[in-house]
Write a protein that holds these residues in place. Structure first.
Motif, PDB file in Angstrom:
ATOM      1  N   GLU A 151      -0.953 -11.167   1.521  1.00 23.26           N
ATOM      2  CA  GLU A 151      -0.814 -12.705   0.974  1.00 23.26           C
ATOM      3  C   GLU A 151      -1.178 -12.730  -0.639  1.00 23.26           C
ATOM      4  N   ALA A 152      -1.861 -11.757  -0.889  1.00 20.47           N
ATOM      5  CA  ALA A 152      -2.558 -11.637  -2.275  1.00 20.47           C
ATOM      6  C   ALA A 152      -1.616 -11.096  -3.025  1.00 20.47           C
ATOM      7  N   GLY A 153      -0.697 -10.389  -2.488  1.00 24.46           N
ATOM      8  CA  GLY A 153       0.459  -9.682  -3.258  1.00 24.46           C
ATOM      9  C   GLY A 153       0.076  -8.358  -3.784  1.00 24.46           C
ATOM     10  N   PHE A 154      -1.177  -7.659  -3.271  1.00 26.57           N
ATOM     11  CA  PHE A 154      -1.282  -6.378  -3.462  1.00 26.57           C
ATOM     12  C   PHE A 154      -0.399  -5.105  -2.897  1.00 26.57           C
ATOM     13  N   ASN A 155      -0.476  -4.006  -3.590  1.00 24.03           N
ATOM     14  CA  ASN A 155       0.495  -3.001  -3.566  1.00 24.03           C
ATOM     15  C   ASN A 155      -0.210  -1.822  -2.754  1.00 24.03           C
ATOM     16  N   PRO A 156       0.109  -1.423  -1.551  1.00 21.99           N
ATOM     17  CA  PRO A 156      -0.564  -0.176  -0.971  1.00 21.99           C
ATOM     18  C   PRO A 156      -0.315   0.992  -1.697  1.00 21.99           C
ATOM     19  N   LYS A 157       0.590   1.011  -2.406  1.00 17.67           N
ATOM     20  CA  LYS A 157       1.191   2.482  -3.222  1.00 17.67           C
ATOM     21  C   LYS A 157       0.093   2.729  -4.412  1.00 17.67           C
ATOM     22  N   THR A 158      -0.428   1.636  -4.830  1.00 22.12           N
ATOM     23  CA  THR A 158      -1.387   1.806  -5.909  1.00 22.12           C
ATOM     24  C   THR A 158      -2.857   1.387  -5.631  1.00 22.12           C
ATOM     25  N   MET A 159      -2.964   0.380  -4.491  1.00 25.33           N
ATOM     26  CA  MET A 159      -4.252   0.173  -4.311  1.00 25.33           C
ATOM     27  C   MET A 159      -4.492  -0.157  -2.774  1.00 25.33           C
ATOM     28  N   PRO A 160      -4.311   0.699  -1.978  1.00 22.09           N
ATOM     29  CA  PRO A 160      -4.283   0.948  -0.508  1.00 22.09           C
ATOM     30  C   PRO A 160      -5.571   0.473   0.144  1.00 22.09           C
ATOM     31  N   ILE A 161      -5.664  -0.323   1.424  1.00 20.47           N
ATOM     32  CA  ILE A 161      -6.719  -0.205   2.328  1.00 20.47           C
ATOM     33  C   ILE A 161      -6.955   1.199   2.876  1.00 20.47           C
ATOM     34  N   ALA A 162      -8.229   1.664   2.969  1.00 19.70           N
ATOM     35  CA  ALA A 162      -8.415   2.967   3.802  1.00 19.70           C
ATOM     36  C   ALA A 162      -9.565   2.671   4.742  1.00 19.70           C
TER      37      ALA A 162
END
Length: 384
Positions: A219-230
């Protein structure tokens, strides 16, 4: 005359409460293995009978039920616990009565008990590999989010130590939420992440709130290609709760993923499907819960009795061809040699394995050494 009495074992997982999704899968892994053993003739004709209780995701209830299993139900061996807080609650009970707990969950390490067999990953079997992979591929500026209890505190400490060994590294934030956190509870954290722009987010959030974290991220609009959750704690079970689209592109380190292309794994998954239908979601904790019962059963065949003094020498040093590969119980620290892997969540709600161990990694729960060695083997380009 040969003893034909049934062998009663304690089974103590959470079928209700905030960690019930994983707890249910651990219960099913345990019951699947018991069923296989009994169908093959049991232990020299003796049936294994599970005595099951629902610990309701509460450490206090875990402790009370462990005592009940030992004192009233007369079991010598318990298969159980998910969160470290539940293991810590049960540990003094099994030590007091000198009984044996098989613990099928990754954990923070830095523990040894003569009364516990640890079949989940120690930090040198998942944290080390995840830190190496994420910093090499995304950078070493990390933001840590966890649930408010011992495992996330310790796991985040270990991850911080590993990441901060890298050049240009920094810890940009470390935040904790309650076990029942909703997506709303993560909103301020997402605002902070947006301001600080880490290279990756490390999650030690567990249970139902895992889905809330990933939902808030989306919902925050983040992109896993540049800032993923690990994560070390986001498995196929949590993805089934949040949906494949929300999980897509995020990373997990674990010894086991459903997608492992081994005949042993495929056969086991087929038996699971026939036994429980599609309601079970196999994951790393399910697999450890499954293979540890077979470790116990093989030792019991050799020992003849499940009293700890009789059976423990046959457990230590023993091996089993688990779905992840051939595992071994280390005789010096009671932990298990496992096969670290890195997976990225794909569009099918599964993990595409992008790195995997070339040989089993010896458990080092006290992190005496954590050389990366030759644990990884590059696989094909990802197909998401």
């Amino acid at each position: 005359m040969a003893n034909k009495d049934p062998i009663r074992v304690g089974v103590l997982f959470s079928e209700t409460g905030v960690t019930s999704t994983i707890g249910h899968s651990q219960l099913q892994g345990t019951l699947l293995a018991i069923g296989e053993i009994n169908e093959a003739g049991g232990i020299d004709g003796r049936e294994i009978v599970p005595v099951c209780y629902d610990a309701r995701s509460s450490p206090e209830i875990y402790a009370a039920l462990a005592e009940r299993l030992i004192v009233q139900d007369k079991v010598n061996v318990i298969f159980g616990c998910y969160m470290s807080s539940s293991r810590k609650a049960v540990l003094p009970i099994v030590e007091k009565w000198n009984k044996l707990l098989f613990y099928p969950t990754l954990y923070e390490g830095f523990e040894f008990s003569n009364n516990i067999i640890y079949t989940g990953a120690a930090p040198n079997q998942n944290s080390v590999q995840l830190a190496e992979f994420m910093t090499a591929n995304f950078g070493a500026r990390v933001y840590l989010i966890g649930s408010r209890y011992i495992y996330p505190y310790e796991s985040n400490r270990i991850m911080s130590d590993l990441v901060l060994q890298r050049p240009n590294s920094s810890k940009l934030g470390e935040r904790y939420v309650e076990l029942d956190a909703s997506a709303r509870d993560f909103q301020l954290i997402m605002d902070d992440i947006k301001a600080k722009q880490p290279d990756f987010i490390f999650s030690t959030v567990v249970g139902d709130s895992t889905a809330s974290l990933y939902q808030a991220y989306a919902e925050a609009g983040f992109n896993p290609k540049t800032m993923p959750i690990a994560s070390l704690t986001t498995s196929e079970a949590e993805i089934s709760q949040m949906g494949a689209e929300v999980a897509l592109g995020h990373f997990t380190a674990a010894p086991y993923f459903q997608s492992i292309n081994r005949e042993t794994n495929l056969r086991c998954l087929d038996r699971l499907l026939r036994r429980f239908g599609s309601e079970c979601v196999p994951n790393m904790c399910w697999e450890a819960a499954y293979f540890q019962v077979h470790i116990f059963a093989n030792a019991l065949r050799n020992a003849g009795e499940d009293d700890i003094g009789q059976i423990l020498p046959h457990i230590l040093g023993s091996e089993f061809d688990a779905p992840q590969g051939r595992v071994r119980i280390d005789p010096t620290n009671h932990h298990t040699s496992l096969y670290p892997r890195i997976g990225v969540a794909n569009s099918k709600g599964q993990f595409t394995i992008v790195r995997e161990a070339t040989r089993p990694v010896h458990p080092d729960p006290y992190m005496v050494t954590h050389s990366l060695g030759d644990w990884t083997a590059s696989l094909n380009t990802l197909e998401l």
